[in-house]
Write a protein that holds these residues in place. Structure first.
Motif, PDB file in Angstrom:
ATOM      1  N   LYS A 166       0.829  -1.205   0.000  1.00 23.62           N
ATOM      2  CA  LYS A 166       0.000   0.000   0.000  1.00 23.62           C
ATOM      3  C   LYS A 166       0.866   1.259   0.000  1.00 23.62           C
ATOM      4  CE  LYS A 166      -3.795   0.547   2.222  1.00 23.62           C
ATOM      5  NZ  LYS A 166      -4.713   0.761   1.085  1.00 23.62           N
ATOM      6  N   ASP A 186      -6.394  -4.709  -2.650  1.00 27.58           N
ATOM      7  CA  ASP A 186      -7.679  -4.351  -2.054  1.00 27.58           C
ATOM      8  C   ASP A 186      -8.007  -5.130  -0.800  1.00 27.58           C
ATOM      9  OD1 ASP A 186      -8.674  -2.482  -4.161  1.00 27.58           O
ATOM     10  OD2 ASP A 186      -8.485  -4.279  -5.410  1.00 27.58           O
ATOM     11  N   LEU A 231      -7.991  -2.094   4.187  1.00 26.76           N
ATOM     12  CA  LEU A 231      -8.161  -3.261   3.324  1.00 26.76           C
ATOM     13  C   LEU A 231      -9.443  -3.994   3.672  1.00 26.76           C
ATOM     14  CD1 LEU A 231      -4.535  -4.716   3.457  1.00 26.76           C
ATOM     15  CD2 LEU A 231      -5.607  -3.573   1.504  1.00 26.76           C
TER      16      LEU A 231
END
Length: 451
Positions: A224, A231, A260
Motif C-alpha cells: 500500500k 484491495d 483493506l
C-alpha cells in the motif's frame, strides 16, 4: 447467461427430496433455516459464498449452491493447471460453467487463483526459464485469464500462499525465479487486465495473530505504501475442531485498519471421524465464532466455505481419518454447523431434529423413457434394525429393476424393503439402494417415508 425453462426443469428432475423419519408419525425432515444464508448475509453487509465443482451444479447440489450462497469460488477450475494444461492450449469449460451459473443465480464469482506454487501444469514446472521468460509467462497468463472474465469476477485471489509458517517467503517457481516483486507485479498486471475487480493475497494459518499473519500484514502494508494495487487479504480458515484462534477478530480488525477488505475464503472445520453429537455441537460453536468475528468487523466483506457439503470436501482425502468439515452432510442435510453460521448472521435458532432417520430420494440419470433413482437412508440420534421405504409416484412412473432392496409396486404405490445384509442403520450411519424406472412426460420427485 440465463438458464432456459428446459434446463431448469432438468435440474429440478435431477434433484433430491429428503423426508424425516419416520420413527414417529410426526417426525419432520431436517430443513435449512427459512431465510437462506445469502439473504442473512446481505442483511449484515456480508457476501456468503462457497467453493463449487462445476460438474456437480445440477440437482440438489446446484439447487443449494444457487439458493444459499451469494458468491461462488471455482474450487479448481481457474487454476493454471486446469485452464492451460498444455502451453498455449486453454480449457475454459468448467470455469465458464461456474461463471454462467453464478450470473444466472444473481451471484458474484471469486476468481481463484492466478499465482500459486501448486496445481501448475507440468510444462511450466518442469521448464527451464530465464527471469525474462518467466515474467512473460506470468504476465501473459494473468492478462489472458483476468481479461477473459473482465467485468464478471468480483474479486481475484491473485497471489496464493506466498509464506512459510515462520513468515519467510515460500520457495517457489515464482519467488526463486523473480524475487519478492513477483507479488507486486502480479497485482499490477491484474489491475490493468480488469480495473474493477478487487485484488487479494490469500493464505492459510493466518487467521490469528502469529508470525505468518504478521508477515502478511507487513507485506500488504508495504504494498500500500508503494502504491501497488491491493484491495484485501484472504484468510483461508482451514481449521481444526475446537481450535478457532482467540485473536481471530483482532487479526481481521488490524487488516481492516490498514484500509483493506478482509475475506474468509476457504472455511472448513475438520474433526476426527466418526462424527458424533458432541463433535457436531463443537463444530457449530466454531462456525458461529468464525462468522461472528467477521460480522463484528465492517470490512470483513465475504465468508466463503470451502465446499458446503461433506461429499464435495477435500479434507478426507488429504487428512486420513478426519473429515465432516462442512455445513452440510454428504446427503445435503444441514448440520448444526449450518445453524451456527445462520445464528451468527442473525437467523433463527432452529436446529435439526434429533433422534431421527431420514430418506433422500434422487434421480441420478434420466433418458427418453427411463431413469435411475437412488434412495439413501441415514440416521442421526437414532438407529434402525430393519427398514422399509415407501412412496407414491405422481406421474405413472414404474420401477423396473432394483438393487440393495426388494421393491414391489401396486399401481402408483412403491414399497422397498431392506436386503438381508443392509437392514441395520446405526446412529450416524447410512445405507442406500437404487433402481431403474420408466417414465413418460414428466418425472416429479415423490415424498418418501421410512418405517
Amino acid at each position: 447467461m440465463r438458464s432456459s425453462p428446459r434446463s431448469r426443469l432438468s435440474a429440478l428432475l435431477a434433484g433430491a427430496v429428503t423426508v424425516g423419519a419416520l420413527l414417529t408419525a410426526t417426525a419432520t425432515p431436517a430443513q435449512a433455516a427459512d431465510t437462506p444464508l445469502r439473504d442473512l448475509g446481505t442483511a449484515k453487509g456480508k457476501v456468503i459464498g462457497t467453493a463449487v465443482t462445476g460438474s456437480k451444479l445440477t440437482g440438489t447440489y446446484g439447487d443449494l449452491a444457487g439458493a444459499q450462497f451469494s458468491s461462488l469460488t471455482p474450487g479448481n477450475a481457474m487454476k493454471w493447471g486446469s485452464v492451460e494444461p498444455t502451453q498455449g492450449t486453454f480449457n475454459w469449460a468448467e470455469a465458464d460453467q461456474i461463471v454462467n451459473f453464478a450470473e444466472a443465480h444473481g451471484q458474484q464469482v471469486r476468481g481463484h487463483t492466478l499465482v500459486w506454487h501448486s496445481q501448475n501444469p507440468s510444462w511450466l514446472t518442469n521448464g527451464t526459464w530465464t527471469p525474462a521468460q518467466l515474467t512473460t509467462l506470468l504476465q501473459n497468463h494473468i492478462n489472458t485469464e483476468v481479461g477473459r472474465y473482465k467485468g464478471r469476477i468480483a474479486a481475484w485471489d491473485v497471489v496464493n500462499e506466498p509464506f512459510n509458517e515462520d513468515g519467510t517467503y515460500r520457495s517457489t517457481l515464482w519467488y526463486n525465479g523473480l524475487g519478492v516483486d513477483y507479488i507486486a507485479n502480479a497485482l499490477t498486471w491484474a489491475r490493468a487486465a480488469d480495473p474493477n475487480a478487487k485484488l487479494y493475497i490469500n493464505d492459510y494459518n493466518v487467521e490469528g495473530v502469529n508470525a505468518k499473519s504478521n508477515a502478511l500484514y507487513n507485506l500488504v502494508s508495504s504494498l500500500k505504501q508503494r502504491g501497488v494495487p491491493i484491495d484485501g487479504v484472504g484468510l483461508q480458515a482451514h481449521l481444526i475442531l475446537g481450535q478457532v484462534p482467540a485473536t481471530f477478530q483482532q487479526n481481521i480488525q488490524r487488516f481492516a485498519d490498514l484500509g483493506l477488505d478482509v475475506a474468509i475464503t476457504e472455511l472448513d472445520i475438520r474433526m476426527n471421524l466418526p462424527s458424533d453429537a458432541t463433535k457436531l455441537a463443537q463444530q457449530k460453536a466454531d462456525y458461529k465464532a468464525v462468522t461472528a468475528a467477521c460480522v463484528a468487523v465492517a470490512r470483513c466483506v465475504n465468508l466463503t466455505v470451502w465446499g458446503f457439503t461433506d461429499s464435495d470436501s477435500w479434507v478426507e482425502s488429504t487428512f486420513p481419518g478426519q473429515g465432516a468439515a462442512t455445513p452440510y452432510d454428504a446427503n445435503y442435510q444441514p448440520k448444526p454447523a449450518y445453524y451456527g453460521i445462520s445464528e451468527a448472521l442473525g437467523g433463527g435458532t432452529t436446529t435439526p431434529p434429533t433422534g431421527a432417520c431420514k430418506a433422500t430420494y434422487s434421480v441420478t440419470s434420466q433418458w427418453n423413457t427411463g431413469f435411475t433413482g437412488n434412495v439413501v437412508i441415514s440416521c442421526s440420534g437414532a438407529a434402525l434394525s430393519s427398514w422399509r421405504a415407501t412412496w407414491t409416484f405422481g406421474a405413472g412412473q414404474t420401477v423396473t429393476q432394483a438393487w440393495n432392496a426388494t421393491c414391489t409396486q401396486s399401481g402408483a404405490a412403491v414399497s422397498c424393503a431392506n436386503a438381508t445384509y443392509n437392514g441395520t442403520v446405526p446412529d450416524g450411519g447410512s445405507v442406500s439402494f437404487g433402481f431403474n424406472g420408466a417414465w413418460s412426460g414428466s418425472n416429479p420427485l415423490p415424498t418418501v417415508t421410512v418405517s
